[in-house]
Motif scaffolding. Sequence first.
Motif, PDB file in Angstrom:
ATOM      1  N   VAL A  24       3.544  -6.805  -8.985  1.00 25.86           N
ATOM      2  CA  VAL A  24       2.967  -6.342  -6.999  1.00 25.86           C
ATOM      3  C   VAL A  24       4.117  -6.125  -6.554  1.00 25.86           C
ATOM      4  O   VAL A  24       4.778  -7.253  -5.973  1.00 25.86           O
ATOM      5  N   VAL A  25       4.370  -5.095  -6.163  1.00 27.80           N
ATOM      6  CA  VAL A  25       4.534  -4.445  -4.820  1.00 27.80           C
ATOM      7  C   VAL A  25       4.292  -3.702  -3.408  1.00 27.80           C
ATOM      8  O   VAL A  25       3.534  -3.120  -3.728  1.00 27.80           O
ATOM      9  N   ALA A  26       4.154  -4.581  -2.677  1.00 29.75           N
ATOM     10  CA  ALA A  26       3.354  -4.487  -1.145  1.00 29.75           C
ATOM     11  C   ALA A  26       2.127  -3.743  -1.858  1.00 29.75           C
ATOM     12  O   ALA A  26       1.937  -2.756  -1.099  1.00 29.75           O
ATOM     13  N   GLY A  27       1.391  -4.376  -2.610  1.00 31.44           N
ATOM     14  CA  GLY A  27      -0.158  -4.360  -2.626  1.00 31.44           C
ATOM     15  C   GLY A  27      -0.291  -3.032  -3.910  1.00 31.44           C
ATOM     16  O   GLY A  27      -1.081  -2.782  -4.406  1.00 31.44           O
ATOM     17  N   LYS A  28       0.501  -2.602  -4.528  1.00 36.99           N
ATOM     18  CA  LYS A  28       0.500  -1.891  -5.485  1.00 36.99           C
ATOM     19  C   LYS A  28       1.702  -2.364  -6.751  1.00 36.99           C
ATOM     20  O   LYS A  28       2.222  -2.826  -7.208  1.00 36.99           O
ATOM     21  N   HIS A  34       0.230   3.944  -9.847  1.00 35.66           N
ATOM     22  CA  HIS A  34      -0.745   4.726  -9.007  1.00 35.66           C
ATOM     23  C   HIS A  34      -0.251   6.128  -8.849  1.00 35.66           C
ATOM     24  O   HIS A  34      -0.933   7.339  -8.465  1.00 35.66           O
ATOM     25  N   ARG A  35       1.174   6.661  -9.217  1.00 37.03           N
ATOM     26  CA  ARG A  35       2.405   7.618  -9.336  1.00 37.03           C
ATOM     27  C   ARG A  35       2.177   7.745 -10.906  1.00 37.03           C
ATOM     28  O   ARG A  35       2.715   8.988 -11.095  1.00 37.03           O
ATOM     29  N   TRP A  36       0.886   7.124 -11.527  1.00 37.56           N
ATOM     30  CA  TRP A  36       1.013   7.513 -12.863  1.00 37.56           C
ATOM     31  C   TRP A  36       0.397   9.271 -13.321  1.00 37.56           C
ATOM     32  O   TRP A  36       1.426   9.905 -14.161  1.00 37.56           O
TER      33      TRP A  36
END
Length: 91
Positions: free
Chosen positions: A56-60, A24-26
Amino acid sequence: MENAALSINWEEILPQETRLYFRHRWPEYATRYGLPFSRGTLQNLDSEGRGPDAVVVAGKVAYRRESLVEFLNALPVARLSKKRIGGRDNA
């Protein structure tokens, strides 16, 4: 001119202290480090099983630095052609 293969060493570009790169930070990473692709392209590559290994870490969705470097270093790199396409020659 030497005919050596072109390459980019992402191991040298991506900081050692960052262990996970979140998808999401790409856009931020692409701007900061010059990473290829858009976030959507990565999503497509992941769904096809052709992207870097993801966790997947905390849904991310995130990529471990080692997997991301391996994936990026495997991408083909080509030199831009100097041929003009269309337009007028400067002769």
